[in-house]
Design a protein around this motif. Structure first.
Motif, short mmCIF file in Angstrom:
data_model
loop_
_atom_site.label_atom_id
_atom_site.label_comp_id
_atom_site.label_asym_id
_atom_site.label_seq_id
_atom_site.Cartn_x
_atom_site.Cartn_y
_atom_site.Cartn_z
N TRP A 61 2.49 63.48 71.92
CA TRP A 61 1.75 63.20 71.00
C TRP A 61 0.04 62.15 71.48
N GLU A 62 -0.39 62.93 70.89
CA GLU A 62 -2.10 61.35 71.32
C GLU A 62 -2.57 60.99 70.39
N PHE A 63 -3.25 61.16 69.45
CA PHE A 63 -4.37 60.50 68.55
C PHE A 63 -5.02 58.82 68.66
N THR A 64 -5.45 58.66 67.79
CA THR A 64 -5.83 57.68 67.83
C THR A 64 -6.25 56.54 65.74
N VAL A 65 -5.54 55.12 66.42
CA VAL A 65 -5.36 54.60 64.45
C VAL A 65 -6.29 53.63 65.35
N ASP A 66 -6.64 52.32 63.93
CA ASP A 66 -7.73 51.80 63.49
C ASP A 66 -6.89 50.63 63.65
N THR A 67 -7.68 49.50 64.70
CA THR A 67 -6.92 47.89 64.52
C THR A 67 -7.64 47.17 63.76
N VAL A 68 -7.09 46.74 62.43
CA VAL A 68 -8.32 45.57 61.25
C VAL A 68 -7.75 44.20 61.95
N LEU A 69 -8.68 43.42 61.63
CA LEU A 69 -8.18 41.87 61.47
C LEU A 69 -8.01 41.69 59.98
N ALA A 70 -6.90 41.55 59.54
CA ALA A 70 -6.29 41.48 58.08
C ALA A 70 -7.62 39.57 57.41
N PRO A 71 -7.41 39.13 57.08
CA PRO A 71 -7.71 38.08 55.67
C PRO A 71 -7.11 36.68 57.02
N ASP A 72 -5.84 37.11 56.48
CA ASP A 72 -4.69 36.03 56.98
C ASP A 72 -4.81 36.42 58.67
N GLY A 73 -5.95 36.96 59.24
CA GLY A 73 -5.68 36.80 60.33
C GLY A 73 -4.91 37.43 61.29
N THR A 74 -4.01 38.30 60.35
CA THR A 74 -3.13 39.14 61.69
C THR A 74 -3.81 40.64 61.69
N ARG A 75 -2.99 41.97 63.12
CA ARG A 75 -3.71 42.60 62.62
C ARG A 75 -3.01 43.13 61.53
N ASP A 76 -3.87 44.14 61.92
CA ASP A 76 -3.25 45.17 60.57
C ASP A 76 -3.77 47.23 60.68
N PHE A 77 -3.60 48.19 60.55
CA PHE A 77 -3.49 49.28 61.51
C PHE A 77 -4.17 50.44 60.34
N ARG A 78 -4.94 51.38 60.52
CA ARG A 78 -5.45 52.01 59.64
C ARG A 78 -5.85 53.57 60.18
N GLY A 79 -5.83 54.76 59.38
CA GLY A 79 -5.81 56.19 59.83
C GLY A 79 -5.20 56.42 59.29
N PRO A 80 -4.84 57.89 59.55
CA PRO A 80 -4.34 59.17 58.75
C PRO A 80 -2.88 59.40 59.19
N HIS A 81 -2.74 58.43 60.55
CA HIS A 81 -1.54 59.20 60.80
C HIS A 81 -0.54 57.51 60.88
N VAL A 82 -1.21 56.69 60.15
CA VAL A 82 -0.91 55.48 59.79
C VAL A 82 -0.25 55.55 58.44
#
Length: 146
Positions: A52-73
């Motif tokens: 399977w291939e798809f894309t998720v989004d990475t975002v920077l959380a307010p505390d500086g850690t990375r987070d992930f978003r998207g319909p597969h997350v």
């Protein structure tokens, strides 16, 4: 978090060692990646390989850690994951889920996230010959940079 801070991360999941079309009392077994509540890209349980291939989004959380978003997350911040969902899918019928496996996104290597592409490789049959389920962590899943 601002949507402007989202960075795409291309994911590829490649699985082998599928348990079969009939296993554990189930028939017409298929595995899919879960998008929202729905299976996507279902593959028969007797296939040589599933990918399977798809894309998720990475975002920077307010505390500086990375987070992930998207319909597969799925999951809460700090414990995000992807589901591989197992179900029976008879000809002309609907997919009926009977178990799921979780692939945790915090197991992704930082260079893969920073580079924008990662691949997971894993076998999908557990030690009892049944569809792999529950939490799947390294070394059972191998995340690499693509």
């Amino acid at each position: 978090m601002s949507t402007a801070a989202r960075t795409p991360l291309a994911l590829r999941i490649v699985a082998d060692d599928l348990p079969g079309r009939a296993c554990g009392g189930y028939e017409n077994v298929h595995v899919a990646v879960q998008r929202g509540r729905e299976p996507e890209g279902a593959v028969p349980g007797d296939a040589a390989e599933a990918a399977w291939e798809f894309t998720v989004d990475t975002v920077l959380a307010p505390d500086g850690t990375r987070d992930f978003r998207g319909p597969h997350v799925h999951g809460r911040r700090g414990a995000r994951f992807l589901y591989l969902t197992w179900g029976e899918w008879p000809p002309g019928g609907t997919f009926t889920m009977f178990r799921r496996a979780k692939l945790f996104l915090d197991d992704l290597p930082a260079p893969a996230v920073e580079g924008g592409a990662a691949e997971a490789r894993l076998g999908l049959t557990d030690a009892c010959g049944l569809p792999l389920c529950a939490a799947v962590r390294p070394p059972r899943v191998r995340w690499t940079t693509r």
